[in-house]
Design a protein around this motif. Structure first.
Motif, PDB file in Angstrom:
ATOM      1  N   VAL A  90       0.844  -1.204   0.000  1.00  0.00           N
ATOM      2  CA  VAL A  90       0.000   0.000   0.000  1.00  0.00           C
ATOM      3  C   VAL A  90       0.879   1.254   0.000  1.00  0.00           C
ATOM      4  O   VAL A  90       0.611   2.216  -0.731  1.00  0.00           O
ATOM      5  N   LEU A  91       1.963   1.235   0.785  1.00  0.00           N
ATOM      6  CA  LEU A  91       2.879   2.383   0.787  1.00  0.00           C
ATOM      7  C   LEU A  91       3.455   2.588  -0.612  1.00  0.00           C
ATOM      8  O   LEU A  91       3.478   3.716  -1.127  1.00  0.00           O
ATOM      9  N   LEU A  95       3.200   5.924  -3.000  1.00  0.00           N
ATOM     10  CA  LEU A  95       4.433   6.630  -3.358  1.00  0.00           C
ATOM     11  C   LEU A  95       4.588   6.686  -4.877  1.00  0.00           C
ATOM     12  O   LEU A  95       5.154   7.621  -5.426  1.00  0.00           O
ATOM     13  N   THR A  96       4.039   5.684  -5.553  1.00  0.00           N
ATOM     14  CA  THR A  96       4.199   5.592  -7.014  1.00  0.00           C
ATOM     15  C   THR A  96       3.252   6.522  -7.766  1.00  0.00           C
ATOM     16  O   THR A  96       3.627   7.102  -8.788  1.00  0.00           O
ATOM     17  N   ILE A 145       3.735   9.393   4.634  1.00  0.00           N
ATOM     18  CA  ILE A 145       3.958  10.247   3.454  1.00  0.00           C
ATOM     19  C   ILE A 145       4.050  11.717   3.866  1.00  0.00           C
ATOM     20  O   ILE A 145       4.883  12.467   3.363  1.00  0.00           O
ATOM     21  N   ARG A 146       3.228  12.117   4.825  1.00  0.00           N
ATOM     22  CA  ARG A 146       3.325  13.500   5.329  1.00  0.00           C
ATOM     23  C   ARG A 146       4.729  13.767   5.883  1.00  0.00           C
ATOM     24  O   ARG A 146       5.330  14.792   5.594  1.00  0.00           O
ATOM     25  N   LYS A 147       5.237  12.816   6.658  1.00  0.00           N
ATOM     26  CA  LYS A 147       6.568  12.992   7.256  1.00  0.00           C
ATOM     27  C   LYS A 147       7.636  13.031   6.168  1.00  0.00           C
ATOM     28  O   LYS A 147       8.563  13.829   6.234  1.00  0.00           O
ATOM     29  N   LEU A 148       7.498  12.177   5.159  1.00  0.00           N
ATOM     30  CA  LEU A 148       8.470  12.166   4.064  1.00  0.00           C
ATOM     31  C   LEU A 148       8.450  13.499   3.323  1.00  0.00           C
ATOM     32  O   LEU A 148       9.493  14.006   2.907  1.00  0.00           O
ATOM     33  N   GLN A 149       7.257  14.073   3.176  1.00  0.00           N
ATOM     34  CA  GLN A 149       7.152  15.363   2.475  1.00  0.00           C
ATOM     35  C   GLN A 149       7.829  16.473   3.275  1.00  0.00           C
ATOM     36  O   GLN A 149       8.524  17.317   2.705  1.00  0.00           O
ATOM     37  N   VAL A 150       7.645  16.454   4.597  1.00  0.00           N
ATOM     38  CA  VAL A 150       8.309  17.453   5.449  1.00  0.00           C
ATOM     39  C   VAL A 150       9.816  17.304   5.308  1.00  0.00           C
ATOM     40  O   VAL A 150      10.541  18.274   5.107  1.00  0.00           O
TER      41      VAL A 150
END
Ligand SMILES: Nc1nc(O)c(N)c(N[C@@H]2O[C@H](COP(=O)(O)O)[C@@H](O)[C@H]2O)n1
Length: 157
Positions: A90-91, A95-96, A145-150
């Protein structure tokens, strides 16, 4: 407000594992998360020969039918690894595919629930008392995903 999803053609259908969003995991291409998830049931099992057939299934429904066939032997650790397997897939899906990533992020902090009347593990079941593991995975992927964006903003600065 709780967001319920289930079938691909219903609101938030992109949250379903049956949605037509491909993923690549360790160099192998899977048409949907469902194809990948069903095939992983047989990794290392005596019935591993079914994996390419599941991967090449024309539809996620076909992949699910093959994976659910009770005459085949599941890998012995399936109950221990299935949530990890599902979360990885799912991740990767979100991400894709940027368009559905935006749909997921647009749900903010709403509770996401797979509204399956027959599945009390991945969904909420007919009486809404199910464990909703797919909804929980989607919420945790949303958070990741929010954390990755930050982080990506911080490292760009
Ligand atoms: N039958 C069906 N149709 C759909 O459209 C669905 N989204 C689901 N739910 C998914 O079925 C998978 C669980 O399969 P097993 O019971 O472990 O074989 C999982 O991806 C659910 O989200 N089912």
């Amino acid at each position: 407000m709780t967001i319920y999803f289930y079938k691909v053609w219903q609101p938030y259908g992109c949250f379903s594992n049956f949605s037509p969003h491909s993923i690549e995991i360790q160099g192998t291409y899977w048409s949907t998360v469902e194809h990948y998830y069903q095939a992983q049931k047989f990794v290392g099992s005596v019935d591993a020969a079914i994996i390419p057939t599941i991967r090449d299934s024309r539809t996620p429904e076909e992949a699910a039918a093959l994976g659910r066939c009770s005459s085949r032997q599941l890998r012995p650790d399936w109950d221990f690894v299935k949530i990890i397997v599902m979360r990885e897939a799912v991740l990767k899906k979100f991400l894709t595919h940027a368009d559905i990533r935006e749909v997921l992020l647009s749900t903010g902090n709403e509770v996401l629930v797979e509204n399956s009347s027959c599945d009390y593990f991945w969904g909420c079941g007919a009486d809404k008392t199910g464990q909703n593991h797919l909804g929980k995975i989607l919420m945790s992927v949303r958070e990741e995903i929010r954390k990755l964006q930050v982080l990506s903003v911080v490292y760009r600065e």
